[in-house]
Design a protein around this motif. Structure first.
Motif, PDB file in Angstrom:
ATOM      1  N   PRO A 105       9.196  19.022   2.106  1.00 56.05           N
ATOM      2  CA  PRO A 105       8.833  17.662   2.497  1.00 56.05           C
ATOM      3  C   PRO A 105       9.725  17.232   3.668  1.00 56.05           C
ATOM      4  O   PRO A 105      10.941  17.418   3.613  1.00 56.05           O
ATOM      5  CB  PRO A 105       9.165  16.830   1.254  1.00 56.05           C
ATOM      6  N   LEU A 106       9.121  16.667   4.689  1.00 55.02           N
ATOM      7  CA  LEU A 106       9.895  16.218   5.853  1.00 55.02           C
ATOM      8  C   LEU A 106      10.992  15.235   5.444  1.00 55.02           C
ATOM      9  O   LEU A 106      12.108  15.266   5.940  1.00 55.02           O
ATOM     10  CB  LEU A 106       8.954  15.565   6.875  1.00 55.02           C
ATOM     11  N   ASN A 107      10.637  14.389   4.498  1.00 53.24           N
ATOM     12  CA  ASN A 107      11.571  13.398   3.990  1.00 53.24           C
ATOM     13  C   ASN A 107      12.907  13.988   3.523  1.00 53.24           C
ATOM     14  O   ASN A 107      13.955  13.388   3.658  1.00 53.24           O
ATOM     15  CB  ASN A 107      10.885  12.674   2.822  1.00 53.24           C
ATOM     16  N   GLU A 108      12.844  15.202   2.959  1.00 55.17           N
ATOM     17  CA  GLU A 108      14.056  15.822   2.423  1.00 55.17           C
ATOM     18  C   GLU A 108      14.866  16.490   3.533  1.00 55.17           C
ATOM     19  O   GLU A 108      15.968  16.975   3.310  1.00 55.17           O
ATOM     20  CB  GLU A 108      13.687  16.885   1.378  1.00 55.17           C
ATOM     21  N   VAL A 109      14.278  16.557   4.719  1.00 51.56           N
ATOM     22  CA  VAL A 109      14.908  17.281   5.805  1.00 51.56           C
ATOM     23  C   VAL A 109      15.458  16.352   6.870  1.00 51.56           C
ATOM     24  O   VAL A 109      16.485  16.617   7.471  1.00 51.56           O
ATOM     25  CB  VAL A 109      13.886  18.264   6.438  1.00 51.56           C
ATOM     26  N   VAL A 110      14.768  15.227   7.091  1.00 47.40           N
ATOM     27  CA  VAL A 110      15.166  14.369   8.213  1.00 47.40           C
ATOM     28  C   VAL A 110      16.584  13.885   8.100  1.00 47.40           C
ATOM     29  O   VAL A 110      17.244  13.656   9.087  1.00 47.40           O
ATOM     30  CB  VAL A 110      14.285  13.113   8.406  1.00 47.40           C
ATOM     31  N   PHE A 111      17.046  13.727   6.893  1.00 51.35           N
ATOM     32  CA  PHE A 111      18.323  13.084   6.822  1.00 51.35           C
ATOM     33  C   PHE A 111      19.520  14.006   7.034  1.00 51.35           C
ATOM     34  O   PHE A 111      20.012  14.116   8.136  1.00 51.35           O
ATOM     35  CB  PHE A 111      18.426  12.234   5.558  1.00 51.35           C
TER      36      PHE A 111
END
Ligand code: GDP
Ligand code: MG
Length: 597
Positions: free
Chosen positions: A448-454
């Motif tokens: 999931p992009l969400n888990e990577v962006v940060f």
């Protein structure tokens, strides 16, 4: 210039493999810049780029080169951005040239961005010349790296040029390879003008500068041009080339790369990838594949000092003039007051903009949790693009949510593979592939992009001691059980700390966040409950104990200067805080509370 005497190329490389240094040497060897004007990393012009050693905008330089065959050639080098946030810009600038130098550090070998960038070059039908750099270092191993290039990328590397961009060995051979191995551009001088808009940026004196590659036809000063994406027309007031400083020329013909200015007010009016033609007798056929780049990561930017809101508006609108991929709209937060919800191409892009606001405009900022765009499918069939968790609609109206996913490619030495797999698993990754590229494992994950962006990249670096490399592409949206988690400080919800989390991880994430916040928020005169909640349900709770004594008490009365210093320090610390109800929350808490370790 005659087409047969032009060579257009880019340099593709993983970060730190020596792309900028090689570009410097090519410029120096051909006396494009007088020795006294030579400074390091000539093409990395923006301050932030120089400091961080990254290239953000495409840069270009025109080099005159007399080859061993006695002929004079014009070489146009486009230095493309090296970071995944700017992959779209890379793919466009690749289409503006016919070949690439593939630079690989001969002490390291192929890395994730080597692959990502070389695939872009292959996609753009480039002729590729492999260059093994850093042969001056004792750890150089050209045979091994050449073999790896053949195995992993599948191009012939037997004739790879061995170079030290540091000492200058192999630079002449590289220039000869550009002339002899890369194809000349094709184009028709008599056809209607067709030029590709490769990049654009704002210059305080000249307005918007547009970098173009002429495909067909001829562009001259005074011509009236038309942007095919929106039909806008502009009279051209200047054309020229970069050497690398701007130099005016009379015309740009087919195959050439140069710039134009046409009293265009904002970078927003120019779109990377657009086709430029003449207003009259123009082409009707646009170049294929144009699509504007879209922001994927959103966060709120608020001034620490509310009084600076207008200054922030001014700063943001000025920066946006020069960066069409950066979006913003006003946002009000119950906790933080007035600010802006901003969209970025990725986390690096976010950091660059935030840094510039703080440094160039002197505004201290609170940055709220970065978020991706969720698709919220409502029961009534409507779909909402959610940019901000604070705007999450009432759950009873929501049917389901979808989140963006990516395909991540990670290269890592065997020893660290276990840690990398664990990290990806922890971030809800699905393993797609695991192969070996020489001595390194190459893993492909659907994440999931969400888990990577940060903080994924930081974590990856830390668990692999910096040996892993990483690249990703967006793949699409997928449904999952996502919920909005709110944070309450002293029983008040702090909207700027709301995040979207996966249902199964909510409790774990909530606990981690309240524990973090307990450390990040200073003690007050009273005790403060800190809670994480989903809807009305509390899933984690910590209590920050009340302050026991005045901090100056430990100074034993006597030392007045020390006491004053402490008080000053406390005051300075205060300035970077915001009040929520009766509680002061420091600026860093908004970002740091999200870090998982
Ligand atoms: P980029 O990120 O690909 O643009 O890489 P740079 O050109 O910034 O180089 C990264 C680092 O490697 C810098 O510290 C350079 O000085 C160093 N470097 C580049 N080429 C060579 C080389 O041929 N030999 C050695 N020893 N160092 C090099
Ligand atoms: Mg560089």
């Amino acid at each position: 210039t005659e087409l047969s005497k032009i060579r257009n190329f880019s340099i593709v490389a993983h970060i730190d493999h020596g792309k900028s240094t090689l570009a410097d040497r090519l410029i120096q060897e051909t006396n494009t810049v007088a020795d006294r004007d030579m400074k390091e990393q000539l093409l990395d012009s923006m301050d932030i780029e120089r400091e961080r050693g990254i290239t953000i905008k495409a840069n270009t330089v025109r080099i005159d080169y007399t080859a061993d065959d006695g002929q004079d050639y014009v070489l146009n080098l486009i230095d493309t951005p090296g970071h995944v946030d700017f992959a779209y810009e890379v793919s466009r600038s690749m289409r503006a040239v016919e070949g690439s130098l593939l630079v690989v550090d001969s002490t390291q070998g192929v890395e994730a961005q080597t692959l990502a960038n070389v695939y872009q070059a292959i996609d753009a039908d480039h002729e590729i010349v492999p260059v093994l750099n850093k042969i001056d270092l004792p750890a150089t191993d050209c045979d091994r790296v050449a073999e790896q290039i053949e195995d992993v990328i599948g191009i012939d590397a037997s004739g790879a040029i061995r170079v030290s961009a540091k000492t200058g060995v192999g630079i002449r051979e590289t220039l000869e390879a550009v002339v002899n191995e890369l194809p000349a551009p094709e184009g028709n001088r008599d056809a209607p003008l067709k030029a590709m808009l490769v990049d654009s940026w704002y210059d305080a004196y000249l307005g918007v500068i547009v970098l173009v590659r002429i495909v067909d036809g001829v562009l001259k000063k005074g011509d009236k041009i038309k942007m095919m994406s929106n039909g806008s027309t502009h009279p051209v007031d200047r054309i020229g080339v970069f050497r690398p400083e701007m130099a005016a020329i009379d015309e740009l013909g087919p195959g050439e790369i140069g710039f134009l200015t046409a009293s265009i007010k904002q970078v927003r009016d120019t779109r990377v990838g657009d086709t430029i033609t003449h207003e009259k007798h123009g082409t009707t056929e646009a170049l294929p594949g144009f699509k504007p780049s879209q922001p994927v990561v959103f966060c709120g930017l608020f001034p620490v000092d509310n009084a600076e809101f207008e200054d922030l508006r001014d700063a943001i609108s000025k920066l946006a003039l020069n960066d069409a991929s950066f979006s913003y709209e006003m946002e009000t937060s119950a906790a933080l007051g007035f600010g802006f919800r901003c969209g970025f191409l990725g986390l690096l892009h976010l950091e660059v903009i935030r840094d510039r606001i703080e440094r160039e405009y002197n505004i201290e900022l609170i940055t709220t949790a970065p978020s991706v765009i969720y698709h919220v499918h409502m029961r009534d069939g409507e779909m909402i693009q959610l940019h901000n968790p604070a705007d999450m609609p009432d759950l009873t109206l929501v049917d389901h949510l979808e989140e963006p996913r990516i395909k991540a490619t990670i290269l890592v030495p065997d020893d660290y593979l276990g840690d990398v797999l664990k990290l990806c698993q922890d971030r809800r990754g699905i393993q797609m592939d695991l192969t070996y590229a020489g001595s390194r494992a190459m893993v492909v994950y659907d994440l999931p992009l969400n888990e990577v962006v940060f903080d994924f990249y930081d974590r990856l670096k830390s668990v692999t001691k910096g040996y892993a490399s990483f690249d990703y592409q967006m793949t699409g949206y997928r449904e999952d059980r996502l919920v909005k988690m709110s944070i309450l400080v002293n029983d008040e919800p702090v909207d700027a700390l709301s995040t979207m989390v996966h249902h199964d991880r909510a409790e774990q994430r909530g606990r981690a966040m309240v524990e973090k916040l307990k450390d990040l928020i200073p003690r007050h005169m009273f005790k403060i409950p800190i809670q994480a909640a989903i809807g009305g349900r509390i899933i984690a709770r910590e209590t920050l104990a009340a302050m026991r004594k005045d901090v100056t008490a430990k100074c034993y009365g006597g030392d007045a200067t020390r006491k004053r210093k402490l008080l000053d320090k406390q005051k300075a610390g205060k300035k970077k805080m915001r009040q929520f109800g009766k509680v002061d929350i420091p600026q860093e808490a908004f970002i740091n509370a999200l870090k998982m370790d």
